[in-house]
Scaffold this motif. Structure first.
Motif, short mmCIF file in Angstrom:
data_model
loop_
_atom_site.label_atom_id
_atom_site.label_comp_id
_atom_site.label_asym_id
_atom_site.label_seq_id
_atom_site.Cartn_x
_atom_site.Cartn_y
_atom_site.Cartn_z
N HIS A 1 0.87 -1.18 0.00
CA HIS A 1 0.00 0.00 0.00
C HIS A 1 0.91 1.24 0.00
O HIS A 1 1.91 1.27 0.72
CB HIS A 1 -0.91 0.02 1.23
CG HIS A 1 -1.74 -1.22 1.36
ND1 HIS A 1 -2.93 -1.41 0.70
CD2 HIS A 1 -1.52 -2.36 2.09
CE1 HIS A 1 -3.42 -2.60 1.00
NE2 HIS A 1 -2.58 -3.20 1.85
N SER B 1 -0.28 12.54 -6.19
CA SER B 1 -1.36 11.80 -5.53
C SER B 1 -1.21 10.32 -5.87
O SER B 1 -0.64 9.95 -6.90
CB SER B 1 -2.72 12.32 -5.99
OG SER B 1 -2.94 12.05 -7.37
N SER C 1 1.50 5.58 -0.04
CA SER C 1 0.97 6.90 0.32
C SER C 1 2.03 7.97 0.04
O SER C 1 3.23 7.69 0.03
CB SER C 1 0.54 6.95 1.79
OG SER C 1 1.65 6.68 2.65
N SER C 2 1.54 9.18 -0.21
CA SER C 2 2.41 10.31 -0.56
C SER C 2 2.46 11.31 0.59
O SER C 2 1.43 11.58 1.22
CB SER C 2 1.88 11.00 -1.83
OG SER C 2 2.51 12.24 -2.04
N SER D 1 0.15 15.05 -1.26
CA SER D 1 -0.77 14.63 -2.32
C SER D 1 -1.15 15.77 -3.25
O SER D 1 -1.81 15.55 -4.26
CB SER D 1 -2.03 14.03 -1.70
OG SER D 1 -2.68 14.97 -0.86
#
Length: 267
Positions: free
Chosen positions: A41, A51, A43-44, A47
């Motif tokens: 998974h 994104s 994530s940034s 974003s």
């Protein structure tokens, strides 16, 4: 028996990207990352710049400094959940330019800004500066934008515009052509005249911003005829003669020839 912590076999490294690149999957950058089969998974850390949806990253803006991409790995089999991170840098994208129409000016035109000719030409908001391929004909002032005309250009001068980096776009350059046509000379000191038959032959001394040579033609040599290569007026009879004055192209080539009409009445 608790699950073991995963072993990371390599660093999570994402290749540098460029603004304008298509969305891309982050999964290829996890190949050989760890010794588990856990699901990844992503994530940034920002974003607004990059994104992430699922494993797909979308570039939204240039990143002045690298952003962090975090990879969370689900627990799987003998291995517990874990996470790691890497950085992603998005460079400024290339500018795109529309064609710049050739600029045409006339000798004696006032100094002018080149900036208006660039409106709508680039997808960047960066500031412009300009350079001339022939400063003796067209020079660019210290502000980098104002052009001053010094001479007629037999062939077009190349102007190079340089646009500074701004926002999502890198610096870029483009060229266009600027042509200076010959100017129209001014003529003063010529007015309609009245003479008599007994007046002596005479010459005229008009002035001009051109250094071309004046000569004259009478439409009626029975009233006024010219001598000395068309520079001396002679009275031949009474009546009205139409005179055409012509100033030749000046020696610098900056001014065209020009005709000027006036009359001489002989009583």
């Amino acid at each position: 028996v608790n699950r073991a912590a995963p072993t990371f076999l390599s660093a999570f490294t994402v290749n540098t990207k460029t603004f304008g690149d298509e969305p891309f999957s982050l999964l290829p950058f996890t190949v050989g990352l760890d010794n588990t089969d856990g699901t990844y998974h992503f994530s940034s850390s920002n974003s607004l710049l990059v994104s992430i949806s699922g494993d797909t990253a979308t570039i939204l803006a240039y990143t002045p400094s690298p952003i962090t991409i975090t990879v969370d790995i689900d627990a799987c089999g003998n291995y517990a959940a874990s996470s790691t991170s890497g950085t992603l840098t998005v460079n400024r994208g290339p500018q795109t330019f529309q064609a710049v129409s050739p600029v045409i000016k006339t000798f004696d035109d006032a100094a002018f800004s080149l900036a208006p000719y660039m409106v709508g030409i680039s997808n960047s908001s960066g500031s412009y500066t300009f350079a001339s391929s022939n400063p003796s004909a067209i020079s660019i002032g210290g502000d980098g934008v104002t052009a001053t005309i010094h001479a007629y250009t037999p062939s077009a001068v190349t102007i190079t515009e340089s646009q500074a980096a701004a926002g999502n776009y890198a610096a870029g350059t483009k060229t266009f052509l600027l042509t200076v046509n010959r100017g129209t000379p001014t003529i003063s000191g010529l007015t309609n005249l009245t003479k008599t038959m007994i007046d002596a032959p005479f010459t005229l001394s008009p002035t001009s911003n051109s250094n071309g040579t004046f000569s004259y033609v009478s439409d009626n040599s029975a009233i006024i005829f010219m001598t000395n290569s068309g520079t001396t007026f002679n009275m031949a009879g009474s009546g009205l003669a139409n005179i055409t004055a012509t100033i030749t192209q000046d020696t610098s080539g900056n001014y065209n020839t020009r005709n000027y009409n006036f009359t001489i009445a002989v009583a």
